[in-house]
Write a protein that holds these residues in place. Structure first.
Motif, PDB file in Angstrom:
ATOM      1  N   LYS A  43     -11.073   4.234  -8.433  1.00  0.00           N
ATOM      2  CA  LYS A  43     -10.172   3.716  -7.405  1.00  0.00           C
ATOM      3  C   LYS A  43      -9.599   2.355  -7.798  1.00  0.00           C
ATOM      4  O   LYS A  43     -10.245   1.554  -8.477  1.00  0.00           O
ATOM      5  CB  LYS A  43     -10.894   3.616  -6.059  1.00  0.00           C
ATOM      6  N   TYR A  52      -7.267   3.075  -3.345  1.00  0.00           N
ATOM      7  CA  TYR A  52      -6.491   4.263  -3.679  1.00  0.00           C
ATOM      8  C   TYR A  52      -7.151   4.970  -4.863  1.00  0.00           C
ATOM      9  O   TYR A  52      -7.573   4.319  -5.825  1.00  0.00           O
ATOM     10  CB  TYR A  52      -5.063   3.897  -4.118  1.00  0.00           C
ATOM     11  N   TYR A  53      -7.175   6.293  -4.824  1.00  0.00           N
ATOM     12  CA  TYR A  53      -7.561   7.036  -6.016  1.00  0.00           C
ATOM     13  C   TYR A  53      -6.517   6.813  -7.110  1.00  0.00           C
ATOM     14  O   TYR A  53      -5.310   6.825  -6.847  1.00  0.00           O
ATOM     15  CB  TYR A  53      -7.643   8.528  -5.717  1.00  0.00           C
TER      16      TYR A  53
END
Length: 457
Positions: A43, A52-53
């Motif tokens: 992430k 966020y990935y």
């Protein structure tokens, strides 16, 4: 202790001072910018603390995730010795040890390593080496190249010359040399695997029969053509290409910048077809995604054409200031050690099976035309009409909108036109991959439905 940042201040400075690559700044500056502050595992975390990935491995290069203790430590240990010294006429310890490891894991026969900074420079070097190889051998008529339709090999002048994506390359035509262009097999749009492969091979064979005497080399993105939309070669195609080139005395350059270091489920994509190129360019995953190091590997035969008395002037007159940077080579060594210790390439092959199953339900979506995958490298092609394969218009920005929606849901990636790219870090766990695919599926479903509703209105 974590740093704190003032988002508004950084956003203003970003707008005032930065020019971003492959980005239309007028569009970009009209939006609130995403500003990454740190990374943990798979992430990325922005300055406001939202995670966020990393669904595209920070442009296709992350291997073990972000902020990996072992990789961090390798850099710090090297930093306590020396940060940089040149390779022009001297060596440094990590560059020697890394060259040894690269030769050990490369397709057998690639025995010498020439360092540079990034994928484009590794390709630029490959082209110059191939050209000078024939000059040094006295075959001065061999001066042209073969590339493939919609190829992307980087953005320096030589690399751009063998690029064939009009959107990226057309404007620079007056600056470039002109290669011969043959099709990259695109089964979805070229009548299936067999027809697409035969069209490629027949055009290559015809070209070689007519022009082999003037062709120095062919450059290929082996097995997966990346920037064109994750197009996957049929099995056996690369092997047939290599055989034709060898029969006509033309060198093979494999651009493994995107596909190398486990991304396709083999250490190098050439291994899928058992091919050993004459020259191989690598970068991206080499340092685990940490520092800019690239390499061009060659056979002894190529190297020998430059190995001569000083007076013959057969030296390869090319180099970069940070070639063989000790910090980069040290982290690359640790990256390769971790890959081996964790059986990461085998894991990618296993995870690829799981990813294929996760992507399978998307094929039923009314606007998913094709799903292409090799290892942990996937592309989902969106179409307006599934029956006719009619693409969405560029101005509809369908790929951009899907990726914007995915970002809102906590996943980052970049589209290639109407193709949604999914290239997670190799170390991603299957649970994480499943969550990323779920976000992509939701984003595709929502945006294509919204587009259809707009058209009805």
């Amino acid at each position: 202790m974590l740093h704190t940042y003032d988002y508004d201040e950084l956003a203003q400075k970003n707008k005032q001072f930065l020019w971003h690559p492959f980005t239309q700044m007028k569009d970009y500056n009209a939006q609130e910018p995403l500003i990454i502050a740190r990374g943990e595992g798979v992430k990325l975390i922005d300055v406001n603390g939202k995670a966020y990935y990393d669904g595209f491995s920070s442009v296709w290069l992350n291997v073990h995730g972000h902020n990996v203790p072992e990789l961090n430590q390798a850099i710090m240990e090297q930093l306590s010795q020396i940060a940089h010294s040149t390779l022009l006429g001297m060596a440094n310890v990590p560059s020697i040890l890394l060259a040894e490891q690269l030769v050990r894991i490369a397709p057998p026969g690639l025995s010498k390593v020439f360092y540079s900074d990034n994928g484009a420079t590794a390709v630029e070097i490959s082209l110059k080496m191939a050209f000078q190889y024939w000059q040094n051998r006295g075959q001065t008529g061999k001066h042209s190249f073969i590339t493939m339709n919609n190829a992307y090999h980087g953005d320096t002048i030589g690399a751009t010359s063998v690029g064939a994506i009009p959107l990226y390359h057309q404007v620079y035509k007056p600056l470039l040399f002109s290669p011969h262009v043959i099709p990259y097999p695109y089964p979805y749009r070229d009548g299936g695997e067999q027809a697409a492969m035969e069209a490629t091979l027949s055009q290559l064979e015809s070209l070689l029969q007519q022009k082999a005497g003037e062709i120095a080399a062919m450059i290929v993105e082996p097995v997966v053509q990346g920037a064109s939309g994750m197009i996957v070669m049929p099995d056996g195609c690369l092997k047939r290409i290599a055989e034709l080139l060898r029969a006509h005395d033309v060198l093979l350059i494999a651009d493994e910048v995107a596909t190398g270091f486990g991304r396709t489920g083999k250490m190098f994509a050439c291994e899928h077809d058992g091919v050993v190129p004459d020259i191989m360019a690598v970068a991206k995953g080499l340092t685990g995604g940490y520092l800019p190091v690239a390499a061009t590997l060659v056979t002894e035969n190529i190297y020998d054409a430059f190995y001569a008395d000083y007076e013959e002037q057969k030296t390869f007159f090319h180099g970069h200031s940070f070639t063989g940077n000790p910090l980069g080579c040290a982290v690359a060594l640790e990256n390769l050690r971790l890959m081996e210790e964790r059986r990461l390439v085998d894991q990618v092959a296993e995870k690829a099976v799981g990813l294929k199953q996760l992507l399978q339900p998307l094929k039923a979506e009314p606007h998913v035309g094709d799903i292409r995958q090799k290892g942990l490298m996937a592309g989902i092609e969106l179409v307006r009409d599934k029956q006719t394969k009619e693409p969405y218009h560029w101005n509809e920005r369908i790929g951009v909108r899907v990726c914007q929606r995915a970002r809102e849901k906590g996943l980052l990636t970049r589209p290639l036109g109407n193709v949604i790219v999914f290239i997670p870090p190799l170390a991603s766990r299957m649970g994480e991959i499943a969550e990323m695919v779920q976000i992509l599926a939701e984003s595709i479903r929502e945006v294509t439905l919204e587009q259809k509703e707009q058209e009805v209105r």
